[in-house]
Design a protein around this motif. Sequence first.
Motif, short mmCIF file in Angstrom:
data_model
loop_
_atom_site.label_atom_id
_atom_site.label_comp_id
_atom_site.label_asym_id
_atom_site.label_seq_id
_atom_site.Cartn_x
_atom_site.Cartn_y
_atom_site.Cartn_z
N UNK A 192 49.69 81.88 14.96
CA UNK A 192 49.50 82.50 13.64
C UNK A 192 48.09 82.32 13.09
N UNK A 193 47.35 81.35 13.62
CA UNK A 193 46.07 80.96 13.00
C UNK A 193 45.06 82.10 12.96
N UNK A 194 44.82 82.84 14.05
CA UNK A 194 43.84 83.93 13.97
C UNK A 194 44.24 85.04 13.00
N UNK A 195 45.53 85.28 12.84
CA UNK A 195 45.95 86.34 11.91
C UNK A 195 45.61 85.94 10.48
N UNK A 196 45.83 84.66 10.14
CA UNK A 196 45.44 84.16 8.82
C UNK A 196 43.92 84.20 8.67
#
Length: 552
Positions: free
Chosen positions: A194-198
């Motif tokens: 999820x980190x890159x989407x955030x």
Amino acid sequence: MEKLANNTLSLWREENSLLIPQNFEVFRNLVAEARDFADRGNYNAAAVYAEIAAFHAQFKHCGLFNSPELENILLTIGRQITQTTLAPTPEPSLSKRPKNILHVSTNISSPFGGIPRFIRRWIQQDTQRSHSLALTKQAPNEVPQILTELVSNSHGKIFLLNETIGGFVSRAKRLRKIAATADIVVLHIWEHDVIPIIAFANKELSPPIIYVNHGDHCFWLGAAVSDVVANLRESGMRLSQKRRGIEAERNMLLPTILEPSHRQLSRTQAKQQLGIDENSTLLLSIARAPKYRKTDGISFADAHVPLLKKHDRAILVVIGPGGSEDWSTAIQQTQGRIIALGHTEDTAVYYQAADIYVDSYPFVSITSLLEAGSYGVPLVSRYPYSSDACEILGADMPGLTGNLIRVHDLEEYTTVLSRLVADEELRLSLGEATRRRIVEVHMGSNWQHNLEEVYTRAASLPRVKVTSSAMDQMFITEPDVFWIRDHSWNCELDDMIQPRLPIMPFEQRLYHWMRLAKKHGWQNQISLLLPEWFRLRYYLPLRSVLKMGNRQ
């Protein structure tokens, strides 16, 4: 045999038609929890629940290949944590050739995994640019030395985002800051990361994003932030447009890059080196053990018994399963001419010895097909489905089109293999045609040309915009009803929650720890209450030292 295959497909259809709604309901509940935490401003908890939801959808098919609702929650988090100190990134133009590339991945501990190999070969080929690498969940694992050297030699840097104190939101902020100096960001992330989407929720603050579609057959996150999706094969590109909503102009093909394969040995020499009769016809297959799962009560070895009985000089060598499957009956029926070996990193000599390459089943192994074909070995793969709707579950790749032999059932499989065993000239001509095509598409300057087109498209298109918060729609059609995961581990919900306890905010960590301790009796799992940064920096190193001391 055809009836058996049809019975299996009917069973898969029936089972998955019941399982998909159940899996989808669990997914919906997890998404609702993530949304609830986000609405209350508890973004770290929301991000963890979002990852659990994505992990669930990846490994327990929900009739989805992406989730606009889940990505919208992550985009909301990303927009709420905007760093106002960063200036908007100007829209690139065709006249600006990207120089600084930031590759983003999750964990690349093994240099022989698909994603680490892809990144390594990309950097080795794309020598006119600087390549940096950001990893969201690498520590405490070491980055493979070869990648460290390649990044350094290209004047890039490596960033381990989970080395510092903080949760997913802190990592996303750091990734956003790191990316501010990049001309292009390339996502090679695990499907549930999820980190890159955030991090890249604010497109005006982000460089152009290229998503490399490594897991094209399963659910993944990233469609909402990716300016270009680089698909590795045609079936993945079609599914990206049809089921992930990727616009045609943003949907591109970037074949898997291969290192040039140089035959050092003749087939005869390679067989001699392996202790195999030089007059034999060697059938080879290489894949991870779970890809050879028994179906219809027939093992991978059983499927070759009729062929080997007919051709007494034929031998089957399978690298990967080792003793994970009981093939003793088939081995006995063929007088030991089926040889099952465990994983080995030195496969080149086997490829050079092979006369025919047979794909793993029921799960295909496309990289192995490409590597075998690059040595001039003819390729055969099984595709039991009756329509092209399931093409994502079969074997295809630009360099294989027109040369890979695909068969529908065991009877056709045996017939095709028997013909290849009996006809050396056919084997050699088909193998050479396969080799030439793979070299044309997957190596050197030919691959670089494809890469330049992807860079140019990403740099010239307007940044992708999410125009609607569409509702997730569950499908119980093909290929969904035939979707099975090539994993043998248990993926119940608690198994997904437990390893993520240390990254949860303390309140949620304590709640789930008490619940799971009561359920499973976790007297020895007190360490899961420690925050992840503390475990990585102090607890795990200390435990390692104590274990070494006990051994001494």
